[in-house]
Design a protein around this motif. Structure first.
Motif, mmCIF file in Angstrom:
data_model
loop_
_atom_site.group_PDB
_atom_site.id
_atom_site.type_symbol
_atom_site.label_atom_id
_atom_site.label_comp_id
_atom_site.label_asym_id
_atom_site.label_seq_id
_atom_site.Cartn_x
_atom_site.Cartn_y
_atom_site.Cartn_z
ATOM 1 N N VAL A 1 -62.279 7.788 18.600
ATOM 2 C CA VAL A 1 -60.967 8.081 18.031
ATOM 3 C C VAL A 1 -60.853 9.590 17.893
ATOM 4 O O VAL A 1 -61.725 10.230 17.293
ATOM 5 C CB VAL A 1 -60.768 7.400 16.659
ATOM 6 C CG1 VAL A 1 -59.380 7.703 16.105
ATOM 7 C CG2 VAL A 1 -60.970 5.894 16.781
ATOM 8 N N ALA B 1 -59.697 13.254 16.633
ATOM 9 C CA ALA B 1 -59.408 13.800 15.309
ATOM 10 C C ALA B 1 -57.976 14.330 15.263
ATOM 11 O O ALA B 1 -57.325 14.533 16.291
ATOM 12 C CB ALA B 1 -60.402 14.910 14.965
ATOM 13 N N TRP C 1 -55.405 8.643 8.666
ATOM 14 C CA TRP C 1 -55.324 9.970 9.270
ATOM 15 C C TRP C 1 -56.747 10.438 9.538
ATOM 16 O O TRP C 1 -57.592 10.425 8.644
ATOM 17 C CB TRP C 1 -54.599 10.941 8.324
ATOM 18 C CG TRP C 1 -54.485 12.346 8.850
ATOM 19 C CD1 TRP C 1 -54.119 12.725 10.095
ATOM 20 C CD2 TRP C 1 -54.741 13.540 8.118
ATOM 21 N NE1 TRP C 1 -54.120 14.087 10.209
ATOM 22 C CE2 TRP C 1 -54.497 14.628 8.999
ATOM 23 C CE3 TRP C 1 -55.143 13.819 6.810
ATOM 24 C CZ2 TRP C 1 -54.659 15.949 8.621
ATOM 25 C CZ3 TRP C 1 -55.284 15.138 6.422
ATOM 26 C CH2 TRP C 1 -55.045 16.194 7.327
ATOM 27 N N THR C 2 -57.027 10.786 10.786
ATOM 28 C CA THR C 2 -58.379 11.184 11.181
ATOM 29 C C THR C 2 -58.529 12.693 11.084
ATOM 30 O O THR C 2 -57.628 13.451 11.456
ATOM 31 C CB THR C 2 -58.676 10.723 12.615
ATOM 32 O OG1 THR C 2 -57.759 11.350 13.515
ATOM 33 C CG2 THR C 2 -58.542 9.216 12.738
ATOM 34 N N THR D 1 -66.532 11.806 12.463
ATOM 35 C CA THR D 1 -66.535 10.838 13.562
ATOM 36 C C THR D 1 -67.008 9.459 13.134
ATOM 37 O O THR D 1 -66.386 8.448 13.502
ATOM 38 C CB THR D 1 -67.408 11.367 14.715
ATOM 39 O OG1 THR D 1 -66.885 12.632 15.158
ATOM 40 C CG2 THR D 1 -67.416 10.400 15.876
ATOM 41 N N ALA E 1 -64.123 7.591 11.345
ATOM 42 C CA ALA E 1 -63.047 7.144 12.238
ATOM 43 C C ALA E 1 -63.518 6.024 13.162
ATOM 44 O O ALA E 1 -62.748 5.119 13.502
ATOM 45 C CB ALA E 1 -62.532 8.327 13.054
ATOM 46 N N ARG E 2 -64.759 6.055 13.559
ATOM 47 C CA ARG E 2 -65.254 5.060 14.511
ATOM 48 C C ARG E 2 -65.472 3.701 13.866
ATOM 49 O O ARG E 2 -65.051 2.672 14.422
ATOM 50 C CB ARG E 2 -66.566 5.550 15.134
ATOM 51 C CG ARG E 2 -67.206 4.540 16.078
ATOM 52 C CD ARG E 2 -68.563 5.018 16.568
ATOM 53 N NE ARG E 2 -69.206 4.030 17.426
ATOM 54 C CZ ARG E 2 -70.447 4.145 17.904
ATOM 55 N NH1 ARG E 2 -71.181 5.207 17.595
ATOM 56 N NH2 ARG E 2 -70.960 3.193 18.674
ATOM 57 N N TRP F 1 -57.818 8.604 4.501
ATOM 58 C CA TRP F 1 -58.364 9.729 5.255
ATOM 59 C C TRP F 1 -59.705 9.310 5.844
ATOM 60 O O TRP F 1 -60.585 8.821 5.117
ATOM 61 C CB TRP F 1 -58.572 10.940 4.336
ATOM 62 C CG TRP F 1 -57.308 11.644 3.931
ATOM 63 C CD1 TRP F 1 -56.065 11.130 3.846
ATOM 64 C CD2 TRP F 1 -57.217 13.011 3.522
ATOM 65 N NE1 TRP F 1 -55.178 12.069 3.429
ATOM 66 C CE2 TRP F 1 -55.860 13.249 3.222
ATOM 67 C CE3 TRP F 1 -58.119 14.050 3.377
ATOM 68 C CZ2 TRP F 1 -55.399 14.477 2.786
ATOM 69 C CZ3 TRP F 1 -57.673 15.278 2.943
ATOM 70 C CH2 TRP F 1 -56.312 15.501 2.660
ATOM 71 N N LEU F 2 -59.850 9.546 7.130
ATOM 72 C CA LEU F 2 -61.114 9.272 7.807
ATOM 73 C C LEU F 2 -61.697 10.608 8.238
ATOM 74 O O LEU F 2 -61.310 11.171 9.261
ATOM 75 C CB LEU F 2 -60.892 8.360 9.014
ATOM 76 C CG LEU F 2 -60.230 7.003 8.718
ATOM 77 C CD1 LEU F 2 -60.004 6.219 9.997
ATOM 78 C CD2 LEU F 2 -61.052 6.200 7.725
#
Length: 267
Positions: free
Chosen positions: A219, A221, A234-235, A207, A210-211, A203-204
């Motif tokens: 990226v 969401a 998964w963002t 921001t 995810a980046r 899980w990200l």
């Protein structure tokens, strides 16, 4: 004074094959007589100069052209080009060098704080909204527990290691701490945790997660993405963003229903 053997060694090193001392040298070998004989210099025959009367008679016979030939040639004028100053030559390389140095500029370091958590067979990389560890009464932490329960995962995640705070070394301008260095560091930490304890999904959350855990600067969401060499992820939006924008929860719920197959099928 040196002896004859050392003297010849020095002269040989200087490539001197024939030499004559100005005075008598002690411990020196006698000089060879043939070296003292100077070669005879051949005397050059005297140059005959024509008498003035003969030159006048010869010029009269040859005509007016002879006087033109006898005149000395006028010296040629050679154009002298102005020399460039040494300062002008040295200025160009200095300008080019300064321009090359000015091109190389480091990007400012990003600022973020991330925390790794374990919940069942998933690894969570969560942005810390306040920059500090989650507390039990923290609204962001309670929202994260609600998301874990809705996803069918344990709602008491286990913290893994210390938070990842960037810049890593504050106040150090010599060390490159730009976005590329931050991405390399975050991915290395996540990869190390996956090697110790694999996970079916990462899980990200937020921001920065995810980046810098992914390979792209931006990226979206609520998406399932593939992390190069790190598996599937998964963002999610940031926890503070979800609290400020409740409509995002509906989009997050629909995305969660699609992504749940990754961790529910492994339980």
């Amino acid at each position: 004074m040196i002896d004859e053997q050392q003297r010849r060694a020095y002269l040989g090193a200087m490539q001197v094959t024939t030499w004559l001392p100005r005075t008598v040298l002690p411990f020196a070998a006698p000089s060879r007589p043939e070296l003292l004989t100077l070669p005879a210099v051949a005397a050059e025959p005297p140059r005959s100069r024509p008498q003035p009367i003969a030159r006048q008679a010869q010029a009269a016979q040859l005509g007016p052209e002879a006087s033109v030939v006898d005149k000395p040639a006028a010296p040629r004028k050679i154009a002298v080009l102005p020399l460039k100053s040494a300062s002008g030559k040295a200025a160009a390389p200095q300008v080019e060098a300064s321009a090359a140095v000015a091109v190389v500029r480091r990007e400012p370091p990003p600022r973020f704080a991330l925390q790794l958590l374990r919940a069942g067979n998933c690894l969570l990389l969560v942005e810390l909204p306040s920059g500090e560890l989650f507390a039990s009464r923290d609204p962001a932490y309670r929202l994260l527990k609600d998301l874990l329960r809705a996803a069918g995962l344990p709602d008491s995640p286990r913290a893994v290691g210390e938070p990842i705070r960037w810049p890593l070394i504050r106040g150090n301008r010599e060390f490159d701490q730009g976005p590329a260095a931050a991405r390399d560091y975050v991915r290395a930490v996540v990869q190390g945790q996956l090697e110790q304890e694999p996970a079916v999904c990462v899980w990200l959350v937020g921001t920065p997660a995810a980046r810098f855990a992914g390979e792209e600067d931006e990226v979206a969401a609520c998406r399932e993405v593939a992390l190069g060499g790190l598996g599937s992820a998964w963002t999610l939006p940031g926890l503070d963003q979800l609290m400020e924008a409740p409509p995002l929860k509906a989009e997050l719920w629909h995305s969660m229903r699609r992504a749940m197959r990754r961790w529910t099928s492994e339980q």
